[in-house]
Motif scaffolding. Structure first.
Motif, mmCIF file in Angstrom:
data_model
loop_
_atom_site.group_PDB
_atom_site.id
_atom_site.type_symbol
_atom_site.label_atom_id
_atom_site.label_comp_id
_atom_site.label_asym_id
_atom_site.label_seq_id
_atom_site.Cartn_x
_atom_site.Cartn_y
_atom_site.Cartn_z
ATOM 1 N N VAL A 165 0.838 -1.209 0.000
ATOM 2 C CA VAL A 165 0.000 0.000 0.000
ATOM 3 C C VAL A 165 0.868 1.252 0.000
ATOM 4 C CG1 VAL A 165 -1.660 1.338 1.335
ATOM 5 C CG2 VAL A 165 -1.961 -1.137 1.094
ATOM 6 N N VAL A 166 1.931 1.255 0.817
ATOM 7 C CA VAL A 166 2.831 2.412 0.879
ATOM 8 C C VAL A 166 3.492 2.640 -0.475
ATOM 9 C CG1 VAL A 166 4.965 3.294 1.880
ATOM 10 C CG2 VAL A 166 3.248 2.263 3.362
ATOM 11 N N VAL A 167 3.974 1.568 -1.092
ATOM 12 C CA VAL A 167 4.613 1.693 -2.408
ATOM 13 C C VAL A 167 3.609 2.219 -3.435
ATOM 14 C CG1 VAL A 167 5.683 0.405 -4.307
ATOM 15 C CG2 VAL A 167 6.360 -0.061 -1.936
ATOM 16 N N LEU A 168 2.387 1.717 -3.398
ATOM 17 C CA LEU A 168 1.351 2.178 -4.327
ATOM 18 C C LEU A 168 1.082 3.672 -4.151
ATOM 19 C CD1 LEU A 168 -0.731 1.117 -6.462
ATOM 20 C CD2 LEU A 168 -2.354 0.942 -4.573
ATOM 21 N N ILE A 169 0.984 4.119 -2.907
ATOM 22 C CA ILE A 169 0.710 5.538 -2.627
ATOM 23 C C ILE A 169 1.867 6.416 -3.089
ATOM 24 C CG2 ILE A 169 0.385 7.232 -0.788
ATOM 25 C CD1 ILE A 169 -1.180 5.088 0.746
ATOM 26 N N THR A 170 3.099 5.978 -2.824
ATOM 27 C CA THR A 170 4.251 6.775 -3.236
ATOM 28 C C THR A 170 4.345 6.852 -4.765
ATOM 29 O OG1 THR A 170 5.698 4.824 -3.068
ATOM 30 C CG2 THR A 170 5.569 6.268 -1.164
ATOM 31 N N GLY A 171 3.922 5.792 -5.441
ATOM 32 C CA GLY A 171 3.890 5.837 -6.898
ATOM 33 C C GLY A 171 2.878 6.848 -7.394
ATOM 34 N N ALA A 172 1.720 6.862 -6.757
ATOM 35 C CA ALA A 172 0.680 7.826 -7.145
ATOM 36 C C ALA A 172 1.132 9.261 -6.885
ATOM 37 C CB ALA A 172 -0.604 7.527 -6.374
ATOM 38 N N LEU A 173 1.976 9.461 -5.866
ATOM 39 C CA LEU A 173 2.476 10.795 -5.541
ATOM 40 C C LEU A 173 3.275 11.397 -6.700
ATOM 41 C CD1 LEU A 173 2.709 12.863 -3.173
ATOM 42 C CD2 LEU A 173 4.873 11.753 -2.575
ATOM 43 N N GLN A 174 3.865 10.542 -7.515
ATOM 44 C CA GLN A 174 4.666 11.018 -8.637
ATOM 45 C C GLN A 174 3.829 11.759 -9.681
ATOM 46 O OE1 GLN A 174 8.021 10.438 -7.291
ATOM 47 N NE2 GLN A 174 8.408 10.047 -9.447
ATOM 48 N N PHE A 175 2.514 11.573 -9.656
ATOM 49 C CA PHE A 175 1.643 12.191 -10.656
ATOM 50 C C PHE A 175 1.042 13.519 -10.175
ATOM 51 C CE2 PHE A 175 1.716 7.699 -11.620
ATOM 52 C CZ PHE A 175 1.803 7.658 -13.009
ATOM 53 N N THR A 176 1.303 13.908 -8.941
ATOM 54 C CA THR A 176 0.632 15.060 -8.365
ATOM 55 C C THR A 176 1.305 16.380 -8.751
ATOM 56 O OG1 THR A 176 1.957 14.977 -6.327
ATOM 57 C CG2 THR A 176 -0.076 13.668 -6.391
ATOM 58 N N ALA A 177 0.523 17.470 -8.646
ATOM 59 C CA ALA A 177 1.066 18.807 -8.890
ATOM 60 C C ALA A 177 2.112 19.152 -7.834
ATOM 61 C CB ALA A 177 -0.065 19.836 -8.885
ATOM 62 N N TRP A 178 1.911 18.661 -6.618
ATOM 63 C CA TRP A 178 2.888 18.897 -5.536
ATOM 64 C C TRP A 178 4.247 18.363 -5.931
ATOM 65 C CZ3 TRP A 178 5.995 15.737 -2.595
ATOM 66 C CH2 TRP A 178 6.573 16.306 -1.443
ATOM 67 N N LYS A 179 4.287 17.137 -6.464
ATOM 68 C CA LYS A 179 5.551 16.550 -6.907
ATOM 69 C C LYS A 179 6.149 17.375 -8.040
ATOM 70 C CE LYS A 179 8.810 13.537 -7.879
ATOM 71 N NZ LYS A 179 9.874 13.081 -6.974
ATOM 72 N N ALA A 180 5.328 17.821 -8.967
ATOM 73 C CA ALA A 180 5.820 18.620 -10.094
ATOM 74 C C ALA A 180 6.473 19.912 -9.606
ATOM 75 C CB ALA A 180 4.681 18.924 -11.062
ATOM 76 N N ARG A 181 5.876 20.561 -8.598
ATOM 77 C CA ARG A 181 6.455 21.801 -8.065
ATOM 78 C C ARG A 181 7.778 21.531 -7.374
ATOM 79 N NH1 ARG A 181 1.023 22.737 -6.577
ATOM 80 N NH2 ARG A 181 1.471 22.089 -4.430
ATOM 81 N N ARG A 182 7.817 20.473 -6.573
ATOM 82 C CA ARG A 182 9.061 20.141 -5.864
ATOM 83 C C ARG A 182 10.166 19.778 -6.856
ATOM 84 N NH1 ARG A 182 6.343 22.110 -2.893
ATOM 85 N NH2 ARG A 182 7.951 23.664 -3.379
ATOM 86 N N LEU A 183 9.823 19.047 -7.888
ATOM 87 C CA LEU A 183 10.814 18.653 -8.887
ATOM 88 C C LEU A 183 11.317 19.880 -9.644
ATOM 89 C CD1 LEU A 183 12.323 16.338 -10.234
ATOM 90 C CD2 LEU A 183 10.386 16.049 -11.790
ATOM 91 N N ALA A 184 10.411 20.831 -9.921
ATOM 92 C CA ALA A 184 10.819 22.057 -10.606
ATOM 93 C C ALA A 184 11.815 22.836 -9.768
ATOM 94 C CB ALA A 184 9.598 22.912 -10.921
ATOM 95 N N CYS A 185 11.633 22.824 -8.447
ATOM 96 C CA CYS A 185 12.582 23.501 -7.555
ATOM 97 C C CYS A 185 13.960 22.854 -7.663
ATOM 98 C CB CYS A 185 12.090 23.432 -6.109
ATOM 99 S SG CYS A 185 10.711 24.526 -5.735
ATOM 100 N N CYS A 186 14.004 21.536 -7.616
ATOM 101 C CA CYS A 186 15.288 20.834 -7.673
ATOM 102 C C CYS A 186 15.965 21.013 -9.029
ATOM 103 C CB CYS A 186 15.093 19.346 -7.379
ATOM 104 S SG CYS A 186 14.676 18.994 -5.662
ATOM 105 N N ARG A 187 15.165 21.050 -10.097
ATOM 106 C CA ARG A 187 15.723 21.230 -11.439
ATOM 107 C C ARG A 187 15.965 22.698 -11.751
ATOM 108 N NH1 ARG A 187 14.854 17.065 -15.238
ATOM 109 N NH2 ARG A 187 14.526 18.641 -16.861
ATOM 110 N N GLU A 188 15.469 23.587 -10.883
ATOM 111 C CA GLU A 188 15.568 25.032 -11.065
ATOM 112 C C GLU A 188 15.002 25.467 -12.413
ATOM 113 O OE1 GLU A 188 18.590 26.887 -8.117
ATOM 114 O OE2 GLU A 188 19.615 26.346 -9.950
ATOM 115 N N THR A 189 13.785 24.987 -12.662
ATOM 116 C CA THR A 189 13.081 25.382 -13.880
ATOM 117 C C THR A 189 12.763 26.882 -13.834
ATOM 118 O OG1 THR A 189 12.091 23.197 -14.004
ATOM 119 C CG2 THR A 189 11.053 24.940 -15.300
ATOM 120 N N PRO A 190 13.042 27.652 -14.885
ATOM 121 C CA PRO A 190 12.770 29.091 -14.868
ATOM 122 C C PRO A 190 11.333 29.402 -14.464
ATOM 123 C CG PRO A 190 14.044 28.518 -16.821
ATOM 124 C CD PRO A 190 13.655 27.216 -16.149
#
Length: 284
Positions: A165-190
């Motif tokens: 269940v934990v693995v399934l939830i963490t996989g679903a987290l990869q599709f969220t807008a929250w993940k996209a924002r955090r990833l943009a910070c790490c990649r330093e997207t303009p």
């Protein structure tokens, strides 16, 4: 073909291209640090594997990373875990940290190469301080959960399903807008949470370097929260899990289209979680 002269001049096809010696030194030291930390992690994992695991109700085995062995004290166990954790984090996170450190070096102006090197070390130290703190929190929680699982067979039998269940939830987290924002910070997207000002002017002082490293570490820990959870529940000292998580973190940070890569990784994690759940309920 070409070669690099002693002065740092790269001579190729009859042309000379000036390459700062500091650039070669930075990437060389980074590669050496990665190689050493990876080697030590492999040795630690092999040593942990040789100690065996404790069979548990439900058909799974508990890692000795969460247990005190004969002759050990809890402070000793904690220190051993934290040492392994730090080395493992260096091996896992350094490939994606190097580009961030390089951007920092480009953003610092008006300083000599020797000072820039020490400032870079401070940024890296601040970054891994965050991950060290994460390990200091993870260890007592893991020990407490392991103790409960050993005392309560019913809880132990539920672990395989809970892991799925934990693995399934963490996989679903990869599709969220929250993940996209955090990833943009790490990649330093303009335009998306730049950690280095667009003007490329950071003060060349120790306090700024340390704070910058802390910021990098915090953003990275947020972005990697799901993947780190997969590591913790699927096998904190399992080399296969470490390799997969390291590859996933590196690809989503460095791939040309990181957000798409994160979703592809998420699909794989979701599939893995579904398989674990199916096995846990006897359908696999």
């Amino acid at each position: 073909m070409g070669h690099v002269s002693a002065t740092g001049r790269c001579e190729m096809s009859g042309r000379s291209i000036d390459v700062p010696v500091s650039q070669w030194a930075f990437f060389g030291v980074s590669a050496l640090l990665f190689a050493v930390s990876a080697a030590v992690t492999i040795v630690d994992a092999a040593s942990m594997s040789a100690m065996g695991e404790m069979p548990m109700p439900g058909g799974w085995a508990m890692s000795t990373a969460w247990m005190r062995m004969c002759g050990q004290t809890w402070p000793g166990v904690a220190a051993s875990f934290l040492g392994m954790w730090i080395v493992m984090m260096v091996a896992m996170m350094l490939p994606s940290l190097v580009p961030m450190l390089w951007r920092y070096r480009q953003a610092v102006s008006g300083t000599d190469e020797a000072r820039l090197g020490w400032l870079t070390v401070l940024v890296g130290s601040g970054y891994f301080f965050v991950w060290t703190a994460f390990g200091m929190v993870a260890f007592p929680l893991g020990v407490a959960l392991a103790a409960l699982e050993m005392e309560l067979p019913a809880l132990a039998r539920a672990v395989p399903l809970a892991v799925g269940v934990v693995v399934l939830i963490t996989g679903a987290l990869q599709f969220t807008a929250w993940k996209a924002r955090r990833l943009a910070c790490c990649r330093e997207t303009p335009g998306r949470c730049l950690l280095v000002p667009a003007a490329r002017a950071l003060p060349a002082d120790a306090a700024t370097a340390w704070r910058h490293g802390l910021r990098l570490g915090l953003h990275c820990s947020y972005c990697c929260a799901g993947l780190t959870m997969v590591l913790l529940v699927a096998g904190v000292m399992d080399l296969r899990v470490m390799a997969v998580v390291t590859a996933a973190i590196t690809v989503e940070r460095l791939a040309p289209r990181g957000e798409r890569a994160a979703r592809v990784i998420g699909a794989g994690i979701v599939a893995g979680g579904a398989l674990l759940i199916a096995r846990a309920v006897g359908l696999g």
